[in-house]
Design a protein around this motif. Structure first.
Motif, PDB file in Angstrom:
ATOM      1  N   GLU A 258       0.694  -1.359  -0.210  1.00  0.00           N
ATOM      2  CA  GLU A 258      -0.085  -0.037  -0.058  1.00  0.00           C
ATOM      3  C   GLU A 258       0.762   1.351   0.177  1.00  0.00           C
ATOM      4  OE1 GLU A 258      -2.327  -0.299   3.382  1.00  0.00           O
ATOM      5  OE2 GLU A 258      -3.946  -2.128   2.414  1.00  0.00           O
ATOM      6  N   PHE A 259       2.259   1.038   0.376  1.00  0.00           N
ATOM      7  CA  PHE A 259       3.153   2.291   0.540  1.00  0.00           C
ATOM      8  C   PHE A 259       3.811   2.595  -0.893  1.00  0.00           C
ATOM      9  CE2 PHE A 259       7.278   4.412   1.389  1.00  0.00           C
ATOM     10  CZ  PHE A 259       6.596   5.222   2.067  1.00  0.00           C
ATOM     11  N   LEU A 260       3.689   1.546  -1.729  1.00  0.00           N
ATOM     12  CA  LEU A 260       4.447   1.854  -2.996  1.00  0.00           C
ATOM     13  C   LEU A 260       3.869   2.706  -3.832  1.00  0.00           C
ATOM     14  CD1 LEU A 260       4.962  -1.897  -4.169  1.00  0.00           C
ATOM     15  CD2 LEU A 260       6.413  -0.418  -2.975  1.00  0.00           C
ATOM     16  N   PRO A 261       2.669   3.033  -3.764  1.00  0.00           N
ATOM     17  CA  PRO A 261       2.160   4.217  -4.986  1.00  0.00           C
ATOM     18  C   PRO A 261       2.835   5.613  -4.299  1.00  0.00           C
ATOM     19  CG  PRO A 261       0.228   3.062  -4.370  1.00  0.00           C
ATOM     20  CD  PRO A 261       1.193   2.533  -3.571  1.00  0.00           C
ATOM     21  N   GLN A 262       2.878   5.614  -2.949  1.00  0.00           N
ATOM     22  CA  GLN A 262       3.473   7.124  -2.330  1.00  0.00           C
ATOM     23  C   GLN A 262       4.903   6.944  -2.594  1.00  0.00           C
ATOM     24  OE1 GLN A 262       2.720   7.251   1.987  1.00  0.00           O
ATOM     25  NE2 GLN A 262       4.003   9.232   2.048  1.00  0.00           N
TER      26      GLN A 262
ATOM     27  N   LEU B 200       7.227  10.045  -4.520  1.00  0.00           N
ATOM     28  CA  LEU B 200       8.492  10.936  -3.957  1.00  0.00           C
ATOM     29  C   LEU B 200       9.594  10.394  -4.790  1.00  0.00           C
ATOM     30  CD1 LEU B 200       7.876   9.727  -0.155  1.00  0.00           C
ATOM     31  CD2 LEU B 200       7.554  11.907  -1.235  1.00  0.00           C
ATOM     32  N   THR B 201       9.536   9.448  -5.706  1.00  0.00           N
ATOM     33  CA  THR B 201      10.986   9.084  -6.397  1.00  0.00           C
ATOM     34  C   THR B 201      10.389   8.999  -7.707  1.00  0.00           C
ATOM     35  OG1 THR B 201      10.536   6.545  -6.161  1.00  0.00           O
ATOM     36  CG2 THR B 201      11.794   7.868  -4.663  1.00  0.00           C
ATOM     37  N   PRO B 202      10.395   9.983  -8.487  1.00  0.00           N
ATOM     38  CA  PRO B 202       9.791  10.265  -9.977  1.00  0.00           C
ATOM     39  C   PRO B 202      11.068   9.351 -10.781  1.00  0.00           C
ATOM     40  CG  PRO B 202      10.575  12.244  -9.227  1.00  0.00           C
ATOM     41  CD  PRO B 202      10.374  11.537  -8.074  1.00  0.00           C
TER      42      PRO B 202
ATOM     43  N   GLY C 212      11.880   0.263 -10.669  1.00  0.00           N
ATOM     44  CA  GLY C 212      12.350  -0.389  -9.535  1.00  0.00           C
ATOM     45  C   GLY C 212      11.135  -0.403  -8.581  1.00  0.00           C
ATOM     46  N   VAL C 213      10.140   0.571  -8.588  1.00  0.00           N
ATOM     47  CA  VAL C 213       8.774   0.164  -7.805  1.00  0.00           C
ATOM     48  C   VAL C 213       7.949  -1.172  -8.449  1.00  0.00           C
ATOM     49  CG1 VAL C 213       6.564   1.165  -7.017  1.00  0.00           C
ATOM     50  CG2 VAL C 213       8.621   2.502  -7.301  1.00  0.00           C
ATOM     51  N   ALA C 214       7.910  -1.233  -9.582  1.00  0.00           N
ATOM     52  CA  ALA C 214       7.283  -2.216 -10.165  1.00  0.00           C
ATOM     53  C   ALA C 214       8.252  -3.523  -9.899  1.00  0.00           C
ATOM     54  CB  ALA C 214       7.207  -2.294 -11.857  1.00  0.00           C
TER      55      ALA C 214
ATOM     56  N   ARG D 265       6.195  -6.736  -7.622  1.00  0.00           N
ATOM     57  CA  ARG D 265       6.402  -8.116  -8.061  1.00  0.00           C
ATOM     58  C   ARG D 265       6.832  -8.973  -7.017  1.00  0.00           C
ATOM     59  NH1 ARG D 265       7.932  -6.111 -13.011  1.00  0.00           N
ATOM     60  NH2 ARG D 265      10.144  -6.512 -12.462  1.00  0.00           N
ATOM     61  N   PHE D 266       8.104  -8.411  -6.391  1.00  0.00           N
ATOM     62  CA  PHE D 266       8.649  -9.240  -5.378  1.00  0.00           C
ATOM     63  C   PHE D 266       8.018  -9.595  -4.236  1.00  0.00           C
ATOM     64  CE2 PHE D 266      11.531  -9.026  -1.499  1.00  0.00           C
ATOM     65  CZ  PHE D 266      12.513 -10.051  -1.763  1.00  0.00           C
ATOM     66  N   LEU D 267       7.245  -8.643  -3.614  1.00  0.00           N
ATOM     67  CA  LEU D 267       6.298  -8.769  -2.368  1.00  0.00           C
ATOM     68  C   LEU D 267       5.351  -9.487  -2.548  1.00  0.00           C
ATOM     69  CD1 LEU D 267       6.465  -5.073  -1.139  1.00  0.00           C
ATOM     70  CD2 LEU D 267       7.742  -7.017  -0.172  1.00  0.00           C
ATOM     71  N   ARG D 268       4.648  -9.754  -3.977  1.00  0.00           N
ATOM     72  CA  ARG D 268       3.696 -10.759  -4.044  1.00  0.00           C
ATOM     73  C   ARG D 268       4.037 -12.015  -4.292  1.00  0.00           C
ATOM     74  NH1 ARG D 268       0.991  -6.947  -8.702  1.00  0.00           N
ATOM     75  NH2 ARG D 268      -0.316  -5.324  -7.095  1.00  0.00           N
ATOM     76  N   ARG D 269       5.595 -12.434  -4.302  1.00  0.00           N
ATOM     77  CA  ARG D 269       5.649 -13.762  -4.317  1.00  0.00           C
ATOM     78  C   ARG D 269       5.438 -14.646  -3.291  1.00  0.00           C
ATOM     79  NH1 ARG D 269       9.372 -15.052  -8.582  1.00  0.00           N
ATOM     80  NH2 ARG D 269      10.064 -16.651  -7.221  1.00  0.00           N
ATOM     81  N   LYS D 270       5.080 -15.918  -3.665  1.00  0.00           N
ATOM     82  CA  LYS D 270       4.710 -16.831  -2.593  1.00  0.00           C
ATOM     83  C   LYS D 270       5.985 -17.055  -1.732  1.00  0.00           C
ATOM     84  CE  LYS D 270       1.167 -19.700  -4.850  1.00  0.00           C
ATOM     85  NZ  LYS D 270       0.815 -21.116  -5.310  1.00  0.00           N
TER      86      LYS D 270
END
Length: 575
Positions: free
Chosen positions: A21-25, A29-31, A36-38, A42-47
């Motif tokens: 949930e913090f990734l959009p923010q 902050l880092t245009p 890198g955000v993508a 993907r990394f945090l969704r891995r089983k």
């Protein structure tokens, strides 16, 4: 705004969801860091990540509770049970099943993980603790390994003073090396509860070879443990053949690495001055083997040569002629040997004892083609193959015409077989260092000029040379960078049939043509075998001329690959 999708996994971790949930923010902050955000999303969704986070939190909760494990050495306990059951002569079916369960890698890994957690080895705080100073009596460690269908990866020796068996060498990539717990010099006192103090090292070696599954070693450390040394990145070309089964002085034949002349080896360790550790370059992983070092192989070859000379001297002493004066051979019947010389430009010249040659990969340069050298004896078909290769692409392949001081023969043409010059002209060019190789045969000078080769290379074409075998080592320099192809005759029957098929004619030294005969074939085979034995370590490839059409196709394919593929060359050739 990018959407935040829910985690698609059975491990719905609230902390991971908070990070997502913090990734959009974070992206705001880092245009410019959308990629890198993508990746983080993907990394945090891995089983696997979800399961790891859940396991970490569970272990962290347990660390605050006053829980005591039943045992901190379940691996050793399982190993002892395994050995006790195997000692029993009469084993019920349930015992066989238990042995099978204890031998499974997953069960062994589970027991090992239990011991790690029980000892709290995962606790980061332990890294800040001070090292414990052990006395000689307490300098004992118990190492638990899981040995699969592979050697343990150590060689052992018996200390002559104490009679205790010690670790002599640890092979890179083996089970002992991967554990990081066993070191050279450690004394082996027990294996799975079996005492080995004062026993024969062969008994221990046989036991280690038979064991599979959990292995518990009781070791006494006699020297300070040093951090493992970084593996070497040296690649060498083997210039001789080696079979450890025929080596009588190798520390352990099972640990030896066999290889053939021309094989590329990755030298992993040179810590032992007599025995190196290596693996084939084609094998990127796995346990290494031991091979004789360059120093050991040179000493062995020198000793063998001295013994051979001694045997020859003894045979000559036993067969001395009763004549006081031997008959003199007229000077007209003596044949002067070809003595080649070369300008080495300060390069290291390979010794007379071929052992190893350090090599690196050379990237093809489309603007600078490597010259091709066709090595071989007379009547093997080199010139025919050369002409056919040039005929396949005359704009690419060019013959290099050598120079000679002898007069031309009746069938020779200036600039075709040789460049005919006077002896004074050749001697002047030799003194001016314009020849890459030169020699004298039957009173006449022969040689190849440097500018003849380099001018063809600079024009974008490929020079083709067919020099004498003794000139190979002098043409093999970083300036020329040749690719040497040995033209080898086939078997006797194949050689005879293929020459009769094409009505081959052999030209003698006086220029007369002779038909193929068994005497000529036998002489060609013998000379070729002798040439390969003396200069085979210089060859980059071997081409058997069993059929001229097939050999021509193979030569064309090989010549094309030289200008297209990466090639192993002496390290001094790579800038």
């Amino acid at each position: 705004m990018p959407m935040t999708l829910p985690i698609n996994t059975n491990y719905h971790d609230p902390d991971a969801q908070t990070l997502l949930e913090f990734l959009p923010q974070l992206q705001t902050l880092t245009p410019g860091q959308e990629e890198g955000v993508a990746f983080l999303r993907r990394f945090l969704r891995r089983k696997e990540v979800q399961a790891t986070m859940k396991s970490y939190k569970s272990i962290s909760i347990l660390s605050y509770r006053k829980l005591r494990p039943v045992s901190m050495a379940s691996v050793a306990l399982a190993a002892n049970i395994f050995c006790d059951i195997r000692k029993c002569s009469d084993q019920p079916a349930s015992s066989e099943e238990l042995l099978e369960i204890l031998s499974k890698p997953h069960v062994q890994a589970l027991l090992y993980t239990h011991d790690v957690i029980a000892k709290r080895d995962y606790d980061i705080g332990n890294c800040n603790s001070k090292p414990i100073q052990l006395s000689e009596e307490n300098n004992v460690k118990v190492v638990q390994l899981v040995k699969k269908d592979e050697p343990l990866g150590v060689t052992i020796q018996q200390n002559e003073a104490t009679g205790i068996i010690e670790i002599a060498r640890i092979l890179h990539g083996g089970a002992a090396y991967r554990s990081g717990l066993i070191h050279v010099g450690d004394e082996i006192h027990e294996i799975n509860g079996i005492q080995f103090t004062g026993r024969n090292p062969d008994d221990m070696a046989n036991l280690l070879a038979r064991l599979t599954g959990p292995v518990t070693l009781k070791l006494v450390q006699r020297q300070e443990e040093s951090s493992p040394k970084r593996a070497s990145n040296i690649r060498v070309k083997a210039l001789f053949c080696y079979d450890p089964k025929e080596d009588t002085i190798i520390p352990c034949q099972n640990a030896g690495l066999p290889f053939q002349r021309g094989d590329i080896l990755h030298i992993v360790s040179q810590e032992d001055p007599m025995w190196w550790q290596a693996r084939p370059e084609s094998q990127s992983e796995g346990m290494t083997g031991i091979i004789p070092s360059q120093l050991l192989q040179e000493r062995r070859e020198i000793l063998q040569e001295l013994m051979t000379k001694k045997e020859v001297s003894n045979r000559r002493a036993r067969s001395v002629s009763p004549c006081k004066i031997s008959p003199r051979i007229s000077r007209s019947k003596r044949v002067k040997k070809v003595m080649y010389q070369a300008v080495q430009h300060g390069e290291f010249e390979m010794g007379d004892i071929p052992t190893y040659e350090e090599v690196e990969l050379l990237k093809p340069d489309p603007d600078l083609n490597r010259p091709l050298i066709l090595a071989g004896v007379s009547h093997v078909g080199r010139n025919e193959l050369k002409q056919r290769l040039i005929g396949s692409n005359p704009s690419r392949y060019v013959d290099v015409v050598p120079y000679t001081s002898r007069p031309p023969k009746s069938y020779e043409v200036q600039g075709r077989e040789y460049n005919f010059v006077t002896r004074r002209e050749m001697e002047s060019a030799i003194l001016a260092r314009r020849f890459v190789e030169h020699g004298e045969y039957r009173g006449h000078l022969y040689g190849t000029r440097r500018d003849s080769v380099l001018s063809i290379v600079e024009s974008g074409r490929v020079p083709i040379l067919t020099p004498s075998a003794k000139a190979l080592r002098y043409l093999r320099t970083s300036e020329i960078k040749p690719f040497i192809i040995f033209i080898k005759p086939p078997s006797f029957d194949c050689f005879r049939d293929s020459r009769l098929k094409y009505n081959a004619m052999f030209t003698s030294e006086d220029g007369s043509a002779r038909t193929c005969s068994e005497d000529i074939i036998s002489a060609v085979l013998a000379k070729s075998a002798n040439l390969e034995g003396n200069f085979g370590h210089l060859f980059d490839s071997v081409l058997v001329n069993d059929d001229i059409s097939r050999a021509t196709e193979e030569l064309i394919r090989l010549a094309d690959s030289v200008g297209r593929d990466l090639q192993w060359v002496p390290a001094a050739w790579v800038e």
